[in-house]
Design a protein around this motif. Sequence first.
Motif, PDB file in Angstrom:
ATOM      1  N   ARG A  20      17.917  20.141 -21.414  1.00  0.00           N
ATOM      2  CA  ARG A  20      18.297  21.398 -22.065  1.00  0.00           C
ATOM      3  C   ARG A  20      17.987  21.346 -23.552  1.00  0.00           C
ATOM      4  O   ARG A  20      17.527  22.334 -24.136  1.00  0.00           O
ATOM      5  CB  ARG A  20      19.797  21.668 -21.857  1.00  0.00           C
ATOM      6  N   GLY A  21      18.241  20.206 -24.168  1.00  0.00           N
ATOM      7  CA  GLY A  21      17.937  20.067 -25.589  1.00  0.00           C
ATOM      8  C   GLY A  21      16.458  20.200 -25.878  1.00  0.00           C
ATOM      9  O   GLY A  21      16.049  20.855 -26.848  1.00  0.00           O
ATOM     10  N   ILE A  22      15.624  19.605 -25.024  1.00  0.00           N
ATOM     11  CA  ILE A  22      14.172  19.682 -25.208  1.00  0.00           C
ATOM     12  C   ILE A  22      13.688  21.124 -25.084  1.00  0.00           C
ATOM     13  O   ILE A  22      12.934  21.615 -25.936  1.00  0.00           O
ATOM     14  CB  ILE A  22      13.459  18.777 -24.182  1.00  0.00           C
ATOM     15  N   ILE A  23      14.115  21.811 -24.028  1.00  0.00           N
ATOM     16  CA  ILE A  23      13.673  23.189 -23.807  1.00  0.00           C
ATOM     17  C   ILE A  23      14.140  24.111 -24.930  1.00  0.00           C
ATOM     18  O   ILE A  23      13.357  24.905 -25.475  1.00  0.00           O
ATOM     19  CB  ILE A  23      14.180  23.709 -22.441  1.00  0.00           C
ATOM     20  N   LEU A  24      15.427  24.014 -25.302  1.00  0.00           N
ATOM     21  CA  LEU A  24      15.942  24.859 -26.380  1.00  0.00           C
ATOM     22  C   LEU A  24      15.261  24.542 -27.710  1.00  0.00           C
ATOM     23  O   LEU A  24      15.009  25.442 -28.518  1.00  0.00           O
ATOM     24  CB  LEU A  24      17.455  24.682 -26.507  1.00  0.00           C
TER      25      LEU A  24
ATOM     26  N   ALA B  89       4.870  37.797 -33.307  1.00  0.00           N
ATOM     27  CA  ALA B  89       5.722  37.661 -32.121  1.00  0.00           C
ATOM     28  C   ALA B  89       5.025  36.978 -30.956  1.00  0.00           C
ATOM     29  O   ALA B  89       5.686  36.551 -30.007  1.00  0.00           O
ATOM     30  CB  ALA B  89       6.217  39.044 -31.680  1.00  0.00           C
ATOM     31  N   GLN B  90       3.707  36.861 -31.010  1.00  0.00           N
ATOM     32  CA  GLN B  90       2.978  36.245 -29.903  1.00  0.00           C
ATOM     33  C   GLN B  90       3.259  34.748 -29.777  1.00  0.00           C
ATOM     34  O   GLN B  90       2.935  34.140 -28.762  1.00  0.00           O
ATOM     35  CB  GLN B  90       1.474  36.474 -30.070  1.00  0.00           C
ATOM     36  N   TYR B  91       3.878  34.165 -30.784  1.00  0.00           N
ATOM     37  CA  TYR B  91       4.239  32.743 -30.706  1.00  0.00           C
ATOM     38  C   TYR B  91       5.499  32.513 -29.870  1.00  0.00           C
ATOM     39  O   TYR B  91       5.790  31.378 -29.477  1.00  0.00           O
ATOM     40  CB  TYR B  91       4.459  32.172 -32.109  1.00  0.00           C
ATOM     41  N   ILE B  92       6.261  33.562 -29.603  1.00  0.00           N
ATOM     42  CA  ILE B  92       7.533  33.421 -28.893  1.00  0.00           C
ATOM     43  C   ILE B  92       7.311  32.881 -27.483  1.00  0.00           C
ATOM     44  O   ILE B  92       6.415  33.325 -26.759  1.00  0.00           O
ATOM     45  CB  ILE B  92       8.268  34.776 -28.820  1.00  0.00           C
ATOM     46  N   VAL B  93       8.143  31.922 -27.094  1.00  0.00           N
ATOM     47  CA  VAL B  93       8.116  31.396 -25.731  1.00  0.00           C
ATOM     48  C   VAL B  93       9.516  31.504 -25.129  1.00  0.00           C
ATOM     49  O   VAL B  93      10.511  31.567 -25.849  1.00  0.00           O
ATOM     50  CB  VAL B  93       7.648  29.924 -25.671  1.00  0.00           C
ATOM     51  N   ASN B  94       9.573  31.552 -23.804  1.00  0.00           N
ATOM     52  CA  ASN B  94      10.846  31.474 -23.096  1.00  0.00           C
ATOM     53  C   ASN B  94      10.918  30.126 -22.391  1.00  0.00           C
ATOM     54  O   ASN B  94      10.089  29.237 -22.646  1.00  0.00           O
ATOM     55  CB  ASN B  94      10.987  32.639 -22.110  1.00  0.00           C
ATOM     56  N   THR B  95      11.875  29.952 -21.504  1.00  0.00           N
ATOM     57  CA  THR B  95      12.022  28.664 -20.822  1.00  0.00           C
ATOM     58  C   THR B  95      10.775  28.312 -20.019  1.00  0.00           C
ATOM     59  O   THR B  95      10.304  27.168 -20.033  1.00  0.00           O
ATOM     60  CB  THR B  95      13.251  28.693 -19.887  1.00  0.00           C
ATOM     61  N   ASP B  96      10.208  29.294 -19.321  1.00  0.00           N
ATOM     62  CA  ASP B  96       9.010  29.056 -18.513  1.00  0.00           C
ATOM     63  C   ASP B  96       7.860  28.568 -19.377  1.00  0.00           C
ATOM     64  O   ASP B  96       7.175  27.590 -19.030  1.00  0.00           O
ATOM     65  CB  ASP B  96       8.615  30.342 -17.786  1.00  0.00           C
ATOM     66  N   LYS B  97       7.632  29.218 -20.499  1.00  0.00           N
ATOM     67  CA  LYS B  97       6.525  28.838 -21.375  1.00  0.00           C
ATOM     68  C   LYS B  97       6.821  27.542 -22.131  1.00  0.00           C
ATOM     69  O   LYS B  97       5.900  26.842 -22.550  1.00  0.00           O
ATOM     70  CB  LYS B  97       6.201  29.979 -22.339  1.00  0.00           C
ATOM     71  N   ALA B  98       8.093  27.230 -22.304  1.00  0.00           N
ATOM     72  CA  ALA B  98       8.446  25.925 -22.882  1.00  0.00           C
ATOM     73  C   ALA B  98       8.041  24.812 -21.918  1.00  0.00           C
ATOM     74  O   ALA B  98       7.519  23.767 -22.332  1.00  0.00           O
ATOM     75  CB  ALA B  98       9.945  25.865 -23.174  1.00  0.00           C
TER      76      ALA B  98
ATOM     77  N   ILE C 216      12.149  23.498 -28.130  1.00  0.00           N
ATOM     78  CA  ILE C 216      10.812  24.089 -28.109  1.00  0.00           C
ATOM     79  C   ILE C 216      10.894  25.590 -28.362  1.00  0.00           C
ATOM     80  O   ILE C 216      10.124  26.152 -29.154  1.00  0.00           O
ATOM     81  CB  ILE C 216      10.115  23.798 -26.758  1.00  0.00           C
ATOM     82  N   ILE C 217      11.848  26.256 -27.691  1.00  0.00           N
ATOM     83  CA  ILE C 217      12.021  27.700 -27.907  1.00  0.00           C
ATOM     84  C   ILE C 217      12.347  27.980 -29.376  1.00  0.00           C
ATOM     85  O   ILE C 217      11.793  28.900 -29.990  1.00  0.00           O
ATOM     86  CB  ILE C 217      13.126  28.251 -26.989  1.00  0.00           C
ATOM     87  N   GLY C 218      13.252  27.184 -29.941  1.00  0.00           N
ATOM     88  CA  GLY C 218      13.628  27.361 -31.341  1.00  0.00           C
ATOM     89  C   GLY C 218      12.458  27.143 -32.284  1.00  0.00           C
ATOM     90  O   GLY C 218      12.273  27.905 -33.256  1.00  0.00           O
ATOM     91  N   PHE C 219      11.647  26.124 -32.001  1.00  0.00           N
ATOM     92  CA  PHE C 219      10.475  25.848 -32.840  1.00  0.00           C
ATOM     93  C   PHE C 219       9.539  27.053 -32.887  1.00  0.00           C
ATOM     94  O   PHE C 219       9.055  27.444 -33.958  1.00  0.00           O
ATOM     95  CB  PHE C 219       9.727  24.623 -32.302  1.00  0.00           C
ATOM     96  N   PHE C 220       9.303  27.665 -31.728  1.00  0.00           N
ATOM     97  CA  PHE C 220       8.374  28.792 -31.692  1.00  0.00           C
ATOM     98  C   PHE C 220       8.985  30.070 -32.264  1.00  0.00           C
ATOM     99  O   PHE C 220       8.257  30.937 -32.760  1.00  0.00           O
ATOM    100  CB  PHE C 220       7.841  28.996 -30.279  1.00  0.00           C
ATOM    101  N   PHE C 221      10.312  30.193 -32.224  1.00  0.00           N
ATOM    102  CA  PHE C 221      10.949  31.301 -32.945  1.00  0.00           C
ATOM    103  C   PHE C 221      10.730  31.111 -34.443  1.00  0.00           C
ATOM    104  O   PHE C 221      10.423  32.080 -35.160  1.00  0.00           O
ATOM    105  CB  PHE C 221      12.439  31.365 -32.629  1.00  0.00           C
TER     106      PHE C 221
ATOM    107  N   VAL D 207      17.494  25.614 -32.579  1.00  0.00           N
ATOM    108  CA  VAL D 207      17.261  24.207 -32.923  1.00  0.00           C
ATOM    109  C   VAL D 207      18.587  23.456 -33.068  1.00  0.00           C
ATOM    110  O   VAL D 207      18.746  22.337 -32.561  1.00  0.00           O
ATOM    111  CB  VAL D 207      16.422  24.089 -34.213  1.00  0.00           C
ATOM    112  N   CYS D 208      19.550  24.079 -33.748  1.00  0.00           N
ATOM    113  CA  CYS D 208      20.874  23.448 -33.896  1.00  0.00           C
ATOM    114  C   CYS D 208      21.539  23.246 -32.542  1.00  0.00           C
ATOM    115  O   CYS D 208      22.127  22.193 -32.279  1.00  0.00           O
ATOM    116  CB  CYS D 208      21.762  24.304 -34.790  1.00  0.00           C
ATOM    117  N   THR D 209      21.420  24.247 -31.673  1.00  0.00           N
ATOM    118  CA  THR D 209      21.998  24.135 -30.328  1.00  0.00           C
ATOM    119  C   THR D 209      21.319  23.024 -29.544  1.00  0.00           C
ATOM    120  O   THR D 209      21.976  22.272 -28.801  1.00  0.00           O
ATOM    121  CB  THR D 209      21.857  25.470 -29.572  1.00  0.00           C
ATOM    122  N   ALA D 210      19.998  22.880 -29.704  1.00  0.00           N
ATOM    123  CA  ALA D 210      19.262  21.813 -29.024  1.00  0.00           C
ATOM    124  C   ALA D 210      19.762  20.437 -29.454  1.00  0.00           C
ATOM    125  O   ALA D 210      19.964  19.545 -28.628  1.00  0.00           O
ATOM    126  CB  ALA D 210      17.770  21.949 -29.319  1.00  0.00           C
TER     127      ALA D 210
END
Length: 266
Positions: free
Chosen positions: A198-202, A218-227, A204-209, A155-158
Motif C-alpha cells: 500500500r505504501g508503494i502504490i500510494l 494532468a496527463q501525469y496523473i496515475v491511479n492504482t492500476d497505472k501505478a 507512486i500515485i503521490g509522486f505523479f500528483f 506521499v505522507c500517507t505512503a
Amino acid sequence: MKKRTIIHYLPVYGCMATGIIYAAIGVIAILSFLKVRYGGADEASMMAILAEYVVGKIVIYMILLGTLCYIVWRFYEAITDPYEYGGNFKGGIKRVGIALSTIADVLIVYAAVRVLLGISHFQSNGQPQEERAMVHSMLKHQGQWPVIAIGLVYVCTAIIQQWYGITRGYRERVDIERFSVIFRHVVHILAWVGYAARGIILGIIGFFFLKAGIKENAQYIVNTDKAFDFIGDHVGHVYFILVAIATTCYGVFMFIQGIAYDTDKD
C-alpha cells in the motif's frame, strides 16, 4: 460486552469492506499481468466492473456502507484517542496519521457513490480519464498548489503506511493473542507485506500528483492500476507480481483484522 457499542462495530464492517477491495485489486492485477483481462486493478475501476451486474451493485452498496463505517471510526479514533496516544507531539503525529489514512477510503466512497448514481466515467480497464479530467479542472481553476498538496498528502500517507507495517503499529488493534503462534506469525507477515505494498502504490500515485502539479499537466496523473503498470514497465515484472500478491495479502489481513479488531487499549 461493555465495549461493544454500535460505534465499536464500525471498524469490523470497515475492515471487511477494505478486505474485499484490495484482495480483488491484487487478483485483478495478477490477471492483467497474465493477459486474462486488460487492466482494472483500481478502486474506481473495480466499481465500474461490479456495476455491470446486479449482484455487483449489491456488493458496491456493501463496500460503500463498510467504508463509510471505517471512515467514521478512524476519525472517532483520532478525536477520542481510545488507544491513549496522548496529546504530546508523538501522540499528535499518530492521531494525524490516523486521520490521513482515510484518504483512500474517502476516494472509494466518492467512486462508489458516483458509480451507483450513474454519473461517473470511470473506466473498467483502469484508464484514469476521470481522475485526469478532475485534476485538469483543478489546474485550470485553482492552480497547481492544490494538486501539489494532494500529492504531498499521498506521499505522507505512503510513508505512514510503510512505518505502520515495519513497526507493527497495527498490533494494538488486532487481538490475535488467542490464536496459535503460527497463525500470529502469518498475520504479521500478511500485515508487513500488505502495508509495504500500500505504501508503494500510494507513494507512486503521490509522486505523479506532485509531477502533475509542478508541470501543470494532468496527463501525469496515475491511479492504482497505472501505478502497477509503472512498476511493471520501469521497475520489473517480478516486482509487479510481488506488489500484486502483497496487495492481496493486505486484503486478507484486513479480513483478519476485522474479525479480531480490538477497539481500545486493554
